[in-house]
Design a protein around this motif. Structure first.
Motif, PDB file in Angstrom:
ATOM      1  N   VAL A 137       0.813  -1.215   0.000  1.00  0.00           N
ATOM      2  CA  VAL A 137       0.000   0.000   0.000  1.00  0.00           C
ATOM      3  C   VAL A 137       0.852   1.274   0.000  1.00  0.00           C
ATOM      4  N   ASP A 178       2.155   3.030  -2.253  1.00  0.00           N
ATOM      5  CA  ASP A 178       1.795   4.098  -3.199  1.00  0.00           C
ATOM      6  C   ASP A 178       0.434   4.717  -2.911  1.00  0.00           C
ATOM      7  N   LYS A 179      -0.255   4.234  -1.889  1.00  0.00           N
ATOM      8  CA  LYS A 179      -1.556   4.818  -1.532  1.00  0.00           C
ATOM      9  C   LYS A 179      -1.457   5.694  -0.287  1.00  0.00           C
ATOM     10  N   THR A 238      -4.098   8.425   3.896  1.00  0.00           N
ATOM     11  CA  THR A 238      -4.486   7.970   2.556  1.00  0.00           C
ATOM     12  C   THR A 238      -5.703   8.734   2.093  1.00  0.00           C
ATOM     13  N   THR A 254      -7.696   7.141  -0.017  1.00  0.00           N
ATOM     14  CA  THR A 254      -8.533   6.067  -0.577  1.00  0.00           C
ATOM     15  C   THR A 254      -9.676   5.654   0.354  1.00  0.00           C
ATOM     16  N   MET A 261      -7.475  -1.701   2.091  1.00  0.00           N
ATOM     17  CA  MET A 261      -6.536  -1.190   1.085  1.00  0.00           C
ATOM     18  C   MET A 261      -5.695  -2.270   0.405  1.00  0.00           C
TER      19      MET A 261
END
Ligand code: ATP
Ligand code: MG
Length: 414
Positions: free
Chosen positions: A156, A158-159, A272, A274, A314
């Motif tokens: 994760v 890159d998130k 994050t 996301t 995620m």
């Protein structure tokens, strides 16, 4: 009973959920080992005072979110809302004479009475680490680097974004507090009721407020980082230099402030975009005054905690369980033989699914549903030859194999 649900804010972790959770904690355990951290487990409930003393009487957790109850002897106990207080209590109870530094890792359920949202439960799970006895900035660098390593191993990286800030030392905070209060008093009427209360008691905590009006006022507030003592500035520069050397990217967030008195120097959060409103995945900082606030010897500490449910939303689907070998006996004599055979195969390390009932076709169907790689069919004919028919469940190809050579043949499916 079809509407019987778990208590509001709690979840059953069904096998596919639990698989995600386990994948996360196993990854964390593996990486914790690379950094020399050992696992500690403290009770799920503690004397309420343990949390009051470490989280502060005025914190949201203590005033609004804790599950507090009395036991039959009238003692006030609380379900733990977080892990650091219990670890600090355990340190003072048992570990204070151990050589420092102590590197501890924990995981388990936490409880907070909160408004439920995606990624926000009343029973949730955290894992976290505490590094005790390291006053140097390299301690902060190590715990942050380890957090980045874990998030990378979970796929994760890159998130998430790492945000860091410094709270300085006690002198910094004392001087800054007066400057902040002077500024906020000019905006008192615009602050939320909670923040007006905090203004007198613990003004730094206003930075933790989620009220939009408060955040608007804070945008123009003088920043603590503009008032660092030279020693605090040095400390922060060393942390930033260390992260650079370790290859960990960060952004500076001067609004990242923890309100408690025992926090100092480094504060950080991996966030994050996301997960909607629940942006914080992993958060931590330095808490040099905590153990002393607990009644223990002055012992510096730094660490962090992460939310398993948020990470579980995620990560990619983790690998499922290993595919079993199905053993399919036909007839009574074969069933008896099968019972010893399945044990032999399991002892040899093969996951084995034994069909409990039905004719050959039914049992092969079940083997298929169990995602078997191969079926070992034991019928009367086979028994007489001390053999079995091994069916490759992918190709349908069937081969007769001597029982004594079964492990060798099945080795191809490992
Ligand atoms: P938030 O700002 O989301 O309320 P927090 O500051 O209360 O977070 P911490 O006490 O720092 O969170 O806990 C560390 C981590 O635990 C958070 O970053 C988050 O991932 C997770 N966490 C905290 N509260 C919850 C909750 N109620 N449900 C699920 N996860 C949670
Ligand atoms: Mg919270």
């Amino acid at each position: 009973m079809s509407d019987l649900q778990p208590p509001r804010g709690t979840h059953d972790l069904l096998p596919e959920d639990q698989r995600r959770h386990r994948h996360i904690t196993e990854t964390v355990l593996r990486i914790a080992g690379l950094y020399g951290y050992e696992e500690i487990s403290t009770p799920i409930f503690e004397a309420t005072d343990v949390f009051r003393r470490t989280l502060g009487e005025t914190s949201d957790i203590v005033t609004k979110e804790m599950y507090v109850f009395e036991d039959k002897k009238g003692r006030s106990l609380a379900l733990r809302p977080e892990g650091t207080a219990g670890v600090a209590r355990a340190f003072v109870s048992h570990l204070r004479s151990k050589p420092l530094p102590l590197k501890l890792f924990y995981q388990g359920p936490m409880f907070r009475y909160e408004r439920m949202q995606k990624g926000r439960q009343r029973q949730f799970h955290q894992f976290g680490i505490e590094l005790l006895g390291v006053p140097e900035p390299l301690g902060d660098v190590e715990v942050i680097t380890m957090a980045a390593h874990i998030l990378e191993a979970l796929g994760v990286a890159d998130k998430v974004t790492l945000e860091i800030n410094t709270l300085g030392d006690p002198d910094t905070r004392q001087a800054y507090r007066d400057i902040l209060v002077a500024f906020l008093k000019g905006h008192r009427d615009g602050l939320s009721k909670d923040s007006q209360d905090r203004l007198d008691r613990n003004p730094l905590r206003i930075f933790d407020s989620k009220d939009a009006g408060d955040q608007e006022i804070l945008k123009d507030a003088p920043k603590l980082t503009g008032h660092l003592t030279p020693a605090s500035q040095d400390f922060f520069d060393t942390v930033k230099g260390g992260l650079l050397a370790a290859g960990v990217n960060y952004t500076l967030n001067p609004g990242l402030v923890r309100g408690l008195d025992y926090y100092c120097h480094t504060a950080f959060e991996f966030t994050t975009e996301t997960l909607g409103a629940q942006g914080a995945v992993l958060a931590g900082g330095r808490y040099d005054g905590l153990i002393e606030a607990m009644g223990g010897p002055s012992t510096p500490g730094t660490g962090w905690a992460a939310g398993v449910e948020r990470l579980a939303l995620m990560i990619a689907e983790p690998p499922g369980p290993a595919r079993p070998v199905a053993v399919v006996p036909i007839g009574e004599a074969a069933e008896a033989e099968a019972l010893s055979l399945v044990q032999r195969l399991r002892q040899a390390g093969f996951p084995v699914d034994l069909g409990f009932a039905g004719n050959l076709k039914k049992r092969l169907d079940k083997a298929n549903k169990a995602n078997a790689v191969a079926a070992v069919i034991l019928g009367q004919d086979e028994l007489e030859k001390q053999a079995a028919t091994v069916r490759d469940m992918e190709t349908g190809e069937q081969t007769e194999i001597k029982l004594s050579a079964l492990e060798d043949h099945l080795a191809r499916y490992r």
